[in-house]
Design a protein around this motif. Structure first.
Motif, PDB file in Angstrom:
ATOM      1  N   ASP A 154      13.817  11.774 -12.331  1.00 22.71           N
ATOM      2  CA  ASP A 154      13.672  10.423 -11.778  1.00 22.71           C
ATOM      3  C   ASP A 154      12.614  10.410 -10.678  1.00 22.71           C
ATOM      4  N   GLN A 155      12.580  11.444  -9.836  1.00 25.19           N
ATOM      5  CA  GLN A 155      11.557  11.505  -8.796  1.00 25.19           C
ATOM      6  C   GLN A 155      10.153  11.568  -9.389  1.00 25.19           C
ATOM      7  N   LYS A 156      10.003  12.373 -10.454  1.00 25.74           N
ATOM      8  CA  LYS A 156       8.686  12.456 -11.093  1.00 25.74           C
ATOM      9  C   LYS A 156       8.308  11.122 -11.732  1.00 25.74           C
ATOM     10  N   ILE A 157       9.265  10.425 -12.337  1.00 21.21           N
ATOM     11  CA  ILE A 157       8.964   9.141 -12.974  1.00 21.21           C
ATOM     12  C   ILE A 157       8.569   8.105 -11.929  1.00 21.21           C
ATOM     13  N   MET A 158       9.248   8.091 -10.763  1.00 19.21           N
ATOM     14  CA  MET A 158       8.909   7.141  -9.700  1.00 19.21           C
ATOM     15  C   MET A 158       7.513   7.405  -9.170  1.00 19.21           C
ATOM     16  N   GLU A 159       7.149   8.688  -9.024  1.00 21.62           N
ATOM     17  CA  GLU A 159       5.801   9.022  -8.566  1.00 21.62           C
ATOM     18  C   GLU A 159       4.759   8.567  -9.582  1.00 21.62           C
ATOM     19  N   GLU A 160       5.040   8.777 -10.844  1.00 24.72           N
ATOM     20  CA  GLU A 160       4.094   8.343 -11.883  1.00 24.72           C
ATOM     21  C   GLU A 160       3.980   6.825 -11.908  1.00 24.72           C
ATOM     22  N   GLU A 165       0.992   1.872 -10.930  1.00 22.59           N
ATOM     23  CA  GLU A 165       0.865   0.545 -10.333  1.00 22.59           C
ATOM     24  C   GLU A 165      -0.403   0.445  -9.495  1.00 22.59           C
ATOM     25  N   GLU A 166      -0.715   1.491  -8.766  1.00 16.43           N
ATOM     26  CA  GLU A 166      -1.939   1.471  -7.950  1.00 16.43           C
ATOM     27  C   GLU A 166      -3.170   1.379  -8.836  1.00 16.43           C
ATOM     28  N   SER A 167      -3.209   2.172  -9.891  1.00 17.30           N
ATOM     29  CA  SER A 167      -4.367   2.111 -10.796  1.00 17.30           C
ATOM     30  C   SER A 167      -4.427   0.773 -11.514  1.00 17.30           C
ATOM     31  N   ARG A 168      -3.237   0.180 -11.845  1.00 21.38           N
ATOM     32  CA  ARG A 168      -3.221  -1.121 -12.501  1.00 21.38           C
ATOM     33  C   ARG A 168      -3.749  -2.206 -11.559  1.00 21.38           C
ATOM     34  N   ARG A 169      -3.413  -2.061 -10.264  1.00 22.60           N
ATOM     35  CA  ARG A 169      -3.891  -3.036  -9.283  1.00 22.60           C
ATOM     36  C   ARG A 169      -5.416  -2.996  -9.178  1.00 22.60           C
ATOM     37  N   VAL A 170      -5.979  -1.777  -9.198  1.00 20.39           N
ATOM     38  CA  VAL A 170      -7.440  -1.643  -9.131  1.00 20.39           C
ATOM     39  C   VAL A 170      -8.077  -2.238 -10.368  1.00 20.39           C
ATOM     40  N   VAL A 171      -7.469  -1.957 -11.525  1.00 15.22           N
ATOM     41  CA  VAL A 171      -8.027  -2.480 -12.790  1.00 15.22           C
ATOM     42  C   VAL A 171      -7.949  -3.996 -12.832  1.00 15.22           C
ATOM     43  N   CYS A 172      -6.857  -4.587 -12.317  1.00 13.74           N
ATOM     44  CA  CYS A 172      -6.717  -6.044 -12.303  1.00 13.74           C
ATOM     45  C   CYS A 172      -7.787  -6.690 -11.416  1.00 13.74           C
ATOM     46  N   THR A 173      -8.035  -6.061 -10.271  1.00 11.91           N
ATOM     47  CA  THR A 173      -9.065  -6.608  -9.383  1.00 11.91           C
ATOM     48  C   THR A 173     -10.433  -6.593 -10.058  1.00 11.91           C
ATOM     49  N   ALA A 174     -10.744  -5.474 -10.712  1.00  9.76           N
ATOM     50  CA  ALA A 174     -12.036  -5.379 -11.394  1.00  9.76           C
ATOM     51  C   ALA A 174     -12.102  -6.358 -12.566  1.00  9.76           C
ATOM     52  N   THR A 175     -10.981  -6.541 -13.253  1.00 10.78           N
ATOM     53  CA  THR A 175     -10.960  -7.459 -14.400  1.00 10.78           C
ATOM     54  C   THR A 175     -11.153  -8.895 -13.933  1.00 10.78           C
TER      55      THR A 175
END
Length: 340
Positions: A154-160, A165-175
């Protein structure tokens, strides 16, 4: 009346009756002969059956005695005296399954067997309790290991998920930035296309208004091969001369059709007249045949009546002659017989 012919018929009838009588007598003789032969054959068959039954009885008596039969033990009157006990011991080979002499729990060593079974059940119960305790300990250890593994997973899944989410946020901004630029370019392109479409529509309207299609110029339907060659996609209709020629041709067709119908009507009327004359002639011929048949029938009835009267008169005359030639006693006897 042809007396010779009548005598010949009577003679022929008598000969025929004699032949039939002889034939019947022959058939009766043959039937008697066949009946007698059948009786002899039936008697012989009965004797053969009696001899066969007697021989069969002797054979059974000499070679098939009751004690030699396979099922004699079922009907042996001394069977109870010869029979042994149904069960001597538990290991008796005669105690088979189909014999139904030994059932579960009815053996001779029942007490020893029950004591052994109780001891065996106690050992099994102790072994099951020990196995159950070991299984519970193993299950608890496995559950602890699984919970520890689940927490780490569960700890590894939360980190992933956080990194995703951070990478998705960057991609959304660029999109969003890219989409904003694309929308601006699309709006500018649509304005240019709309202006060009308006210009093209105006040019097309001007061309159509000034063209031969809407002006309905009849010369545009003339093909390259001459005046009589028409282009179908540009043809605007026929002129008055062509229409008059078509109407004249249609009138000629109508007159020709009327002429043909008149000829057909005259031909059918001629056929009806001929059929009527034929039917009238056939009716007259049938009536003539009926009149001739009635005349012939009347003449034939008249001739038959005259022949009948002559035959009756002749019969009366013959009877009178016969009665006048016999004595009085015989006449009265014959008269009484006739009246009876």
């Amino acid at each position: 009346i042809d007396k010779d012919a009548l005598d010949a018929q009577v003679k022929e009838r008598k000969l025929q009756e004699a032949a039939e009588k002889a034939q019947h007598e022959k058939f009766a003789h043959d039937m008697k002969k066949n009946d007698k032969l059948m009786c002899l054959l039936e008697e012989r068959q009965k004797n053969e059956i009696k001899d066969m039954n007697r021989a069969l009885t002797e054979f059974h008596k000499n070679f098939q005695k009751p004690e030699t039969r396979r099922e004699f033990d079922l009907n042996d009157p001394q069977a109870l005296k010869k029979d042994r006990p149904a069960r001597v011991s538990d290991s008796d080979p005669r105690c088979t399954i189909s014999g139904m002499q030994k059932f579960m729990g009815e053996d001779l060593n029942y007490d020893q067997r029950m004591k052994f079974q109780k001891e065996q059940l106690r050992e099994w119960s102790l072994q099951q309790q020990k196995d159950w305790k070991n299984a519970l300990a193993d299950q608890k250890l496995a559950d602890d290991l699984y919970d520890k593994f689940r927490i780490e997973l569960d700890q590894k899944i939360m980190e992933e998920q956080r990194k995703e989410e951070e990478s998705r946020r960057v991609v959304c901004t660029a999109t969003k930035d890219f989409n904003r630029i694309q929308v601006a370019e699309l709006d500018h392109k649509n304005e240019l296309e709309k202006a060009q479409k308006i210009k093209d529509d105006m040019d097309e309207i001007t061309f159509l208004l000034r063209g031969d299609l809407l002006s309905e110029n009849p010369d545009q339907a003339i093909g390259p091969l001459g005046k009589h060659h028409v282009l179908v996609d540009r043809w605007k209709g026929m002129n008055q001369e062509q229409l008059m020629a078509i109407r004249q041709f249609q009138k000629e067709q109508a007159l020709e059709k009327l002429r043909v119908r008149e000829q057909e009507r005259q031909r059918e009327a001629e056929w009806d007249r001929q059929r009527l004359q034929t039917a009238r002639a056939q009716l007259l011929w049938e009536r003539q045949q009926q009149r001739q048949n009635r005349v012939q029938r009347r003449d034939l009835d008249f001739v038959n009546a005259e022949l009948s009267q002559e035959q009756k008169a002749k019969n009366i005359y013959l009877k009178e002659e016969e009665y006048s030639n016999i004595p009085t006693d015989e006449f009265y006897a014959q008269f009484n017989t006739t009246t009876r």
